[in-house]
Design a protein around this motif. Structure first.
Motif, PDB file in Angstrom:
ATOM      1  N   UNK A 124       4.337   1.477  12.978  1.00  0.00           N
ATOM      2  CA  UNK A 124       4.505   2.139  14.288  1.00  0.00           C
ATOM      3  C   UNK A 124       4.616   3.657  14.136  1.00  0.00           C
ATOM      4  N   UNK A 125       4.862   4.124  12.913  1.00  0.00           N
ATOM      5  CA  UNK A 125       4.961   5.575  12.686  1.00  0.00           C
ATOM      6  C   UNK A 125       3.662   6.278  13.092  1.00  0.00           C
ATOM      7  N   UNK A 126       2.520   5.562  12.968  1.00  0.00           N
ATOM      8  CA  UNK A 126       1.237   6.202  13.286  1.00  0.00           C
ATOM      9  C   UNK A 126       1.162   6.591  14.769  1.00  0.00           C
ATOM     10  N   UNK A 127       1.656   5.691  15.653  1.00  0.00           N
ATOM     11  CA  UNK A 127       1.654   6.031  17.086  1.00  0.00           C
ATOM     12  C   UNK A 127       2.495   7.276  17.323  1.00  0.00           C
ATOM     13  N   UNK A 128       3.636   7.333  16.625  1.00  0.00           N
ATOM     14  CA  UNK A 128       4.526   8.495  16.811  1.00  0.00           C
ATOM     15  C   UNK A 128       3.868   9.768  16.289  1.00  0.00           C
ATOM     16  N   UNK A 129       3.155   9.657  15.172  1.00  0.00           N
ATOM     17  CA  UNK A 129       2.506  10.846  14.589  1.00  0.00           C
ATOM     18  C   UNK A 129       1.443  11.421  15.534  1.00  0.00           C
ATOM     19  N   UNK A 130       0.763  10.532  16.274  1.00  0.00           N
ATOM     20  CA  UNK A 130      -0.282  11.046  17.178  1.00  0.00           C
ATOM     21  C   UNK A 130       0.317  11.884  18.310  1.00  0.00           C
ATOM     22  N   UNK A 131       1.630  11.691  18.565  1.00  0.00           N
ATOM     23  CA  UNK A 131       2.255  12.425  19.686  1.00  0.00           C
ATOM     24  C   UNK A 131       2.867  13.764  19.252  1.00  0.00           C
ATOM     25  N   UNK A 132       2.927  13.990  17.933  1.00  0.00           N
ATOM     26  CA  UNK A 132       3.618  15.194  17.442  1.00  0.00           C
ATOM     27  C   UNK A 132       2.749  16.441  17.587  1.00  0.00           C
TER      28      UNK A 132
ATOM     29  N   UNK B 223       2.268  23.284  11.449  1.00  0.00           N
ATOM     30  CA  UNK B 223       1.913  22.002  10.828  1.00  0.00           C
ATOM     31  C   UNK B 223       2.423  20.814  11.644  1.00  0.00           C
ATOM     32  N   UNK B 224       1.711  19.697  11.514  1.00  0.00           N
ATOM     33  CA  UNK B 224       2.202  18.444  12.105  1.00  0.00           C
ATOM     34  C   UNK B 224       3.105  17.797  11.065  1.00  0.00           C
ATOM     35  N   UNK B 225       4.378  17.788  11.367  1.00  0.00           N
ATOM     36  CA  UNK B 225       5.381  17.358  10.391  1.00  0.00           C
ATOM     37  C   UNK B 225       5.647  15.854  10.506  1.00  0.00           C
ATOM     38  N   UNK B 226       6.245  15.315   9.457  1.00  0.00           N
ATOM     39  CA  UNK B 226       6.593  13.886   9.461  1.00  0.00           C
ATOM     40  C   UNK B 226       7.945  13.634  10.135  1.00  0.00           C
ATOM     41  N   UNK B 227       8.902  14.514   9.881  1.00  0.00           N
ATOM     42  CA  UNK B 227      10.284  14.219  10.352  1.00  0.00           C
ATOM     43  C   UNK B 227      10.382  14.004  11.868  1.00  0.00           C
TER      44      UNK B 227
ATOM     45  N   UNK C 261       0.126  15.042   9.523  1.00  0.00           N
ATOM     46  CA  UNK C 261      -1.320  14.951   9.776  1.00  0.00           C
ATOM     47  C   UNK C 261      -2.019  14.266   8.603  1.00  0.00           C
ATOM     48  N   UNK C 262      -1.589  14.586   7.379  1.00  0.00           N
ATOM     49  CA  UNK C 262      -2.187  13.965   6.182  1.00  0.00           C
ATOM     50  C   UNK C 262      -1.976  12.445   6.222  1.00  0.00           C
TER      51      UNK C 262
ATOM     52  N   UNK D 111       0.828  -1.213   0.000  1.00  0.00           N
ATOM     53  CA  UNK D 111       0.000   0.000   0.000  1.00  0.00           C
ATOM     54  C   UNK D 111       0.862   1.264   0.000  1.00  0.00           C
ATOM     55  N   UNK D 112       0.319   2.298  -0.613  1.00  0.00           N
ATOM     56  CA  UNK D 112       1.025   3.585  -0.628  1.00  0.00           C
ATOM     57  C   UNK D 112       0.064   4.701  -0.285  1.00  0.00           C
ATOM     58  N   UNK D 113       0.587   5.717   0.382  1.00  0.00           N
ATOM     59  CA  UNK D 113      -0.182   6.929   0.685  1.00  0.00           C
ATOM     60  C   UNK D 113       0.399   8.064  -0.154  1.00  0.00           C
ATOM     61  N   UNK D 114      -0.486   8.763  -0.859  1.00  0.00           N
ATOM     62  CA  UNK D 114      -0.038   9.944  -1.611  1.00  0.00           C
ATOM     63  C   UNK D 114      -0.844  11.147  -1.108  1.00  0.00           C
ATOM     64  N   UNK D 115      -0.237  11.964  -0.244  1.00  0.00           N
ATOM     65  CA  UNK D 115      -0.958  13.141   0.261  1.00  0.00           C
ATOM     66  C   UNK D 115      -0.974  14.232  -0.819  1.00  0.00           C
TER      67      UNK D 115
END
Ligand code: UTP
Length: 294
Positions: free
Chosen positions: A216-224, A232-236, A115-116, A9-13
């Motif tokens: 596991x990146x999703x858990x980390x994203x919820x904490x940003x 903005x909620x960044x990915x890095x 966030x995307x 699967x791929x996500x394209x924001x």
């Protein structure tokens, strides 16, 4: 043979405003602007599919529904082309809608790339997946997605695609902090610094365009928290937290990064792709020679 889960699967924001491309991007999504004769985002989808990805999750905003239309079947148009005997045109539009399974998820406000990506959590589930920048085209012999997936098959963790920047330009990207070079152009990481101030980058390798991520990146994203500068909620920062918990790798792309969200780079990409196009290359080359002498 390893038993790492396949990347399917791929996500394209594609929900950003594309402010660098205004006014062109006001009504037309910048991701649909053509590179020669095909929208920018179709090159990205084709690359994903060529690397074995079969489900594409677009994160879209209300004014990007044209992207959904581009990848959906249009029976009226197909019927029209069929009756007119326009077989080639018919094949090109059928190809776009048959490339993969497409899912469209709304991001109601452009609150950032992180966030995307988070909006795709339920569709991705507990699988490794890839993120493709909706305006980031890679020009390479081996598709960039395949290059990252190959590293994943070898080492089994998240893989960030990186370009070699300079001391002057690394401040535009997430600069990776290298633990060890495992083989030529493949690194294990100990950190990543988003847009480092001049002279403070841990390396000149910048993370752009493609990310192969563990779920596991999703858990980390919820904490940003939203970034203090741009809100903005960044990915890095989420990747930085992931690196503190599991192995994350970087792969130096073999190929050219074309940032098609930037007007000059987009124009260069059009020229470069025209000069490779079977039908147009001769005429474009002759035209360049002609205007060069004026
Ligand atoms: P960019 O920063 O290149 O896109 O984000 P942007 O915000 O649209 O562009 P500018 O800076 O205003 O010109 C990379 C990708 O992430 C998407 C964008 O649509 C683009 O394809 N994106 C960005 C989202 O989907 N949501 C966001 O909140 C931000």
């Amino acid at each position: 043979m390893n038993n790492f889960k396949p990347v399917r699967k791929a996500v394209i924001p594609v929900a950003g405003y594309g402010t660098r491309f205004l006014p062109a991007s006001k009504a037309i999504p910048k991701e649909l602007l053509p590179l020669v004769d095909k929208p920018v985002v179709q090159y990205i989808v084709e690359e994903a599919v060529s690397a074995g990805i079969s489900e594409i999750v677009f994160i879209i905003s209300e004014n990007k529904t044209a992207i959904e239309k581009h990848f959906s079947q249009d029976l009226l148009l197909e019927d029209f082309l069929e009756k007119k005997g326009k077989k080639e045109a018919l094949a090109t539009i059928q190809k776009a809608s048959n490339l993969a399974k497409f899912v469209f998820i709304p991001q109601h406000q452009p609150l950032g790339l992180g966030h995307a990506i988070l909006q795709a959590r339920d569709v991705i589930g507990d699988e490794p997946f890839m993120v493709f920048g909706g305006d980031d085209v890679m020009e390479s012999d081996i598709p960039a997605a395949e290059q990252l997936i190959e590293v994943y098959h070898q080492y089994g963790g998240s893989v960030l695609g990186v370009i070699q920047a300079t001391t002057e330009t690394i401040g535009r990207y997430g600069a990776v902090d290298i633990k060890e070079e495992l083989s030529s152009g493949v690194f294990s990481l100990k950190g990543i610094v988003e847009k480092p101030p001049f002279g403070q980058a841990p390396s000149n390798y910048g993370s752009v365009a493609r990310w192969l991520l563990m779920p596991q990146i999703f858990d980390e994203l919820t904490k940003i928290q939203p970034d203090s500068h741009c809100g903005e909620i960044q990915l890095q920062p989420a990747i930085a937290s992931l690196i503190s918990q599991q192995e994350v790798y970087a792969k130096l792309y073999q190929g050219i990064y074309r940032d098609c969200g930037n007007v000059v780079e987009y124009l260069k990409a059009n020229l470069a792709f025209s000069l490779k196009h079977r039908e147009f290359k001769k005429e474009i080359y002759a035209f360049i020679q002609e205007i060069k002498t004026k």
